[in-house]
Design an enzyme around this catalytic site. Sequence first.
Site, mmCIF file in Angstrom:
data_model
loop_
_atom_site.group_PDB
_atom_site.id
_atom_site.type_symbol
_atom_site.label_atom_id
_atom_site.label_comp_id
_atom_site.label_asym_id
_atom_site.label_seq_id
_atom_site.Cartn_x
_atom_site.Cartn_y
_atom_site.Cartn_z
ATOM 1 N N SER A 20 0.843 -1.203 0.000
ATOM 2 C CA SER A 20 0.000 0.000 0.000
ATOM 3 C C SER A 20 0.870 1.242 0.000
ATOM 4 O O SER A 20 1.988 1.243 0.542
ATOM 5 C CB SER A 20 -0.858 -0.033 1.270
ATOM 6 O OG SER A 20 -1.449 1.221 1.504
ATOM 7 N N TYR A 59 -2.112 -0.630 10.974
ATOM 8 C CA TYR A 59 -2.327 -1.216 9.653
ATOM 9 C C TYR A 59 -1.115 -0.966 8.754
ATOM 10 O O TYR A 59 -0.598 -1.878 8.102
ATOM 11 C CB TYR A 59 -3.600 -0.640 9.008
ATOM 12 C CG TYR A 59 -3.688 -0.950 7.532
ATOM 13 C CD1 TYR A 59 -3.961 -2.232 7.087
ATOM 14 C CD2 TYR A 59 -3.436 0.042 6.576
ATOM 15 C CE1 TYR A 59 -4.002 -2.525 5.732
ATOM 16 C CE2 TYR A 59 -3.474 -0.249 5.223
ATOM 17 C CZ TYR A 59 -3.754 -1.532 4.807
ATOM 18 O OH TYR A 59 -3.778 -1.826 3.466
ATOM 19 N N LYS A 96 1.960 -3.552 6.834
ATOM 20 C CA LYS A 96 2.418 -3.599 5.439
ATOM 21 C C LYS A 96 3.935 -3.420 5.376
ATOM 22 O O LYS A 96 4.621 -4.133 4.639
ATOM 23 C CB LYS A 96 1.715 -2.516 4.608
ATOM 24 C CG LYS A 96 0.230 -2.750 4.416
ATOM 25 C CD LYS A 96 -0.062 -4.033 3.646
ATOM 26 C CE LYS A 96 -1.546 -4.288 3.499
ATOM 27 N NZ LYS A 96 -1.862 -5.620 2.973
HETATM 28 P P1 NAD Z 1 -11.147 -6.786 1.325
HETATM 29 O O1 NAD Z 1 -11.357 -6.718 2.791
HETATM 30 O O2 NAD Z 1 -12.300 -6.527 0.424
HETATM 31 O O3 NAD Z 1 -10.520 -8.208 0.924
HETATM 32 C C1 NAD Z 1 -9.683 -8.933 1.771
HETATM 33 C C2 NAD Z 1 -10.216 -10.356 1.849
HETATM 34 O O4 NAD Z 1 -9.361 -11.116 2.700
HETATM 35 C C3 NAD Z 1 -11.628 -10.434 2.429
HETATM 36 O O5 NAD Z 1 -12.461 -11.185 1.543
HETATM 37 C C4 NAD Z 1 -11.437 -11.135 3.765
HETATM 38 O O6 NAD Z 1 -12.553 -11.940 4.103
HETATM 39 C C5 NAD Z 1 -10.183 -11.948 3.522
HETATM 40 N N1 NAD Z 1 -9.407 -12.240 4.743
HETATM 41 C C6 NAD Z 1 -9.030 -11.384 5.720
HETATM 42 N N2 NAD Z 1 -8.347 -12.019 6.677
HETATM 43 C C7 NAD Z 1 -8.291 -13.336 6.308
HETATM 44 C C8 NAD Z 1 -7.720 -14.503 6.904
HETATM 45 N N3 NAD Z 1 -7.094 -14.466 8.080
HETATM 46 N N4 NAD Z 1 -7.855 -15.685 6.229
HETATM 47 C C9 NAD Z 1 -8.515 -15.749 5.047
HETATM 48 N N5 NAD Z 1 -9.068 -14.672 4.435
HETATM 49 C C10 NAD Z 1 -8.957 -13.478 5.067
HETATM 50 O O7 NAD Z 1 -9.935 -5.773 0.993
HETATM 51 P P2 NAD Z 1 -9.412 -5.240 -0.415
HETATM 52 O O8 NAD Z 1 -9.756 -3.815 -0.518
HETATM 53 O O9 NAD Z 1 -9.769 -6.172 -1.503
HETATM 54 O O10 NAD Z 1 -7.850 -5.298 -0.130
HETATM 55 C C11 NAD Z 1 -7.074 -6.426 -0.492
HETATM 56 C C12 NAD Z 1 -5.654 -6.205 -0.008
HETATM 57 O O11 NAD Z 1 -5.146 -4.985 -0.566
HETATM 58 C C13 NAD Z 1 -5.501 -6.059 1.512
HETATM 59 O O12 NAD Z 1 -4.321 -6.714 1.911
HETATM 60 C C14 NAD Z 1 -5.381 -4.561 1.710
HETATM 61 O O13 NAD Z 1 -4.643 -4.246 2.864
HETATM 62 C C15 NAD Z 1 -4.639 -4.154 0.452
HETATM 63 N N6 NAD Z 1 -4.864 -2.758 0.078
HETATM 64 C C16 NAD Z 1 -6.145 -2.298 -0.064
HETATM 65 C C17 NAD Z 1 -6.370 -0.966 -0.389
HETATM 66 C C18 NAD Z 1 -7.758 -0.420 -0.480
HETATM 67 O O14 NAD Z 1 -7.936 0.799 -0.345
HETATM 68 N N7 NAD Z 1 -8.780 -1.226 -0.753
HETATM 69 C C19 NAD Z 1 -5.268 -0.110 -0.582
HETATM 70 C C20 NAD Z 1 -3.982 -0.618 -0.456
HETATM 71 C C21 NAD Z 1 -3.790 -1.954 -0.119
HETATM 72 C C1 WQD Z 2 -9.632 9.960 0.611
HETATM 73 C C2 WQD Z 2 -9.853 11.443 0.831
HETATM 74 C C3 WQD Z 2 -10.238 12.034 3.129
HETATM 75 C C4 WQD Z 2 -14.075 9.937 3.515
HETATM 76 C C5 WQD Z 2 -7.061 4.940 2.932
HETATM 77 C C6 WQD Z 2 -5.988 4.298 3.773
HETATM 78 C C7 WQD Z 2 -4.847 3.840 2.903
HETATM 79 C C8 WQD Z 2 -5.338 2.960 1.752
HETATM 80 C C9 WQD Z 2 -6.516 3.536 1.043
HETATM 81 C C10 WQD Z 2 -5.059 0.646 2.297
HETATM 82 C C11 WQD Z 2 -9.134 11.999 2.058
HETATM 83 C C12 WQD Z 2 -11.462 12.336 2.298
HETATM 84 C C13 WQD Z 2 -12.885 10.458 3.037
HETATM 85 C C14 WQD Z 2 -15.152 10.834 3.811
HETATM 86 C C15 WQD Z 2 -13.766 12.683 3.123
HETATM 87 N N1 WQD Z 2 -5.777 1.683 2.220
HETATM 88 N N2 WQD Z 2 -12.727 11.802 2.844
HETATM 89 N N3 WQD Z 2 -14.947 12.169 3.590
HETATM 90 O O1 WQD Z 2 -7.316 8.018 3.578
HETATM 91 O O2 WQD Z 2 -6.343 8.274 1.246
HETATM 92 O O3 WQD Z 2 -6.503 6.044 2.243
HETATM 93 O O4 WQD Z 2 -7.521 3.986 1.968
HETATM 94 O O5 WQD Z 2 -3.882 0.504 2.232
HETATM 95 O O6 WQD Z 2 -3.945 3.179 3.721
HETATM 96 O O7 WQD Z 2 -5.528 5.259 4.709
HETATM 97 O O8 WQD Z 2 -8.574 7.159 1.532
HETATM 98 O O9 WQD Z 2 -10.903 7.172 0.780
HETATM 99 O O10 WQD Z 2 -10.428 7.293 3.255
HETATM 100 O O11 WQD Z 2 -9.925 9.266 1.832
HETATM 101 O O12 WQD Z 2 -13.627 13.899 2.950
HETATM 102 O O13 WQD Z 2 -16.221 10.427 4.266
HETATM 103 O O14 WQD Z 2 -11.262 11.671 1.073
HETATM 104 O O15 WQD Z 2 -10.027 13.025 4.113
HETATM 105 O O16 WQD Z 2 -8.722 13.308 1.753
HETATM 106 P P1 WQD Z 2 -7.146 7.484 2.227
HETATM 107 P P2 WQD Z 2 -10.035 7.646 1.873
#
Ligand code: NAD
Ligand code: WQD
Length: 337
Positions: free
Chosen positions: A124, A147, A151
């Site tokens: 991330s 969190y 990572k």
């Molecule tokens: P998500 O929660 O939709 O998907 C994650 C899946 O993993 C879920 O289906 C959950 O049930 C499963 N899971 C969690 N813990 C588990 C365990 N112990 N055993 C088996 N399954 C398990 O999340 P996502 O948005 O699809 O994110 C996927 C990955 O990408 C995550 O590692 C997240 O940290 C990373 N990521 C997400 C974002 C984002 O904003 N969505 C941004 C950067 C990184």
């Molecule tokens: C985006 C912008 C908020 C909600 C998060 C995690 C990051 C990554 C992705 C996994 C910001 C603003 C948001 C609302 C708002 N996840 N906002 N009203 O914070 O960039 O990233 O998700 O790795 O680690 O921190 O994403 O979508 O929460 O916010 O004004 O109700 O929208 O302040 O500027 P963020 P976000």
Amino acid sequence: MRVLVSGGAGYIGSHTVVQLVAAGHEVVIVDNFANSKPSVVNRLEALTGEHLPVHAFDLRDHDKTELLFANEHIDAVIHFAGLKAVGESVELPLEYYENNLGTTFSLVRAMQRHGVDKLVFSSSATVYGLDQEAATEDRPTSATNPYGWTKVMQEQILRDVAVANPAMRFALLRYFNPVGAHVSGTIGEDPQGIPNNLVPYIAQVAVGRREYLSVYGDDYPTRDGTGERDYIHVEDLAAGHLAALTRLGTMDEPVGVWNLGTGRSTSVLEMLHAFERAVGHELPHRVVGRRAGDVAVSYADPHKANAELGWATTRSVDDMCVDTWRWQQANPNGFPD
Ligand code: NAD
Ligand code: WQD
């Protein structure tokens, strides 16, 4: 390849499964449905026209993970499984460290025992800590919440395993802000409870589940005072995983790190207005105070992924909103129970 997709029922995993099957790969899913619903799999089978084997268990269980690798032929792993809510991680740090590190330990142990040498890991942009503008992969990693530390730690664990096992190949993919949905409108992001993230929140306002969007601060040093982020369409992000998987097969060095983002930033108000264009009318919002821990601006320098993976984003912010809205309209309450 036969690819094990951990967290394959989740938001990014599900979209990646569809692209893997379309590219001719076989998919095996492991997910404990901690943050997803089994009905996702029915949608995936309808979209792909394939039966998808699903193993429903917690990946921290070493014995079950070992049994899975003993019973299924696996060529590569894409590891999405993990907990991802920043605020929750501050409240429940041990659960986050246990879950996110524990799933990685089980998977990598089983990979080593069974000679599986390729893994694509969901990292991330959070690993850039407070230093999020035009981020390049060589920046020092850091974090501002549990969190984020999971990572940073998982990246380090994989680097150390690669040193000890020179045959292994790891892709660390640093996602920026994934949004959007599959063009069919049958799969998309389905947050449980109140959405933490901007676009799912706007989508729920648009569909009438929430009254108005709270804009967290309009006094940032940005174009319009609201926070700017690098939103990436989940379909572009999924394509990045396929490109990384291909790259792992020809890589000389054991670990590759790539930002997956567009290189452009969009403000909260710009995103709100793009969503209003998709819906066809204005959406209510109120400016409130800043959210603790937010940076003003975050965006990727994606040049390394463009050059080394032969990958680039193709979808606009308007595409992200149109596709999210199609999914949200067709599924106002998300996936069926
Ligand atoms: P998500 O929660 O939709 O998907 C994650 C899946 O993993 C879920 O289906 C959950 O049930 C499963 N899971 C969690 N813990 C588990 C365990 N112990 N055993 C088996 N399954 C398990 O999340 P996502 O948005 O699809 O994110 C996927 C990955 O990408 C995550 O590692 C997240 O940290 C990373 N990521 C997400 C974002 C984002 O904003 N969505 C941004 C950067 C990184
Ligand atoms: C985006 C912008 C908020 C909600 C998060 C995690 C990051 C990554 C992705 C996994 C910001 C603003 C948001 C609302 C708002 N996840 N906002 N009203 O914070 O960039 O990233 O998700 O790795 O680690 O921190 O994403 O979508 O929460 O916010 O004004 O109700 O929208 O302040 O500027 P963020 P976000």
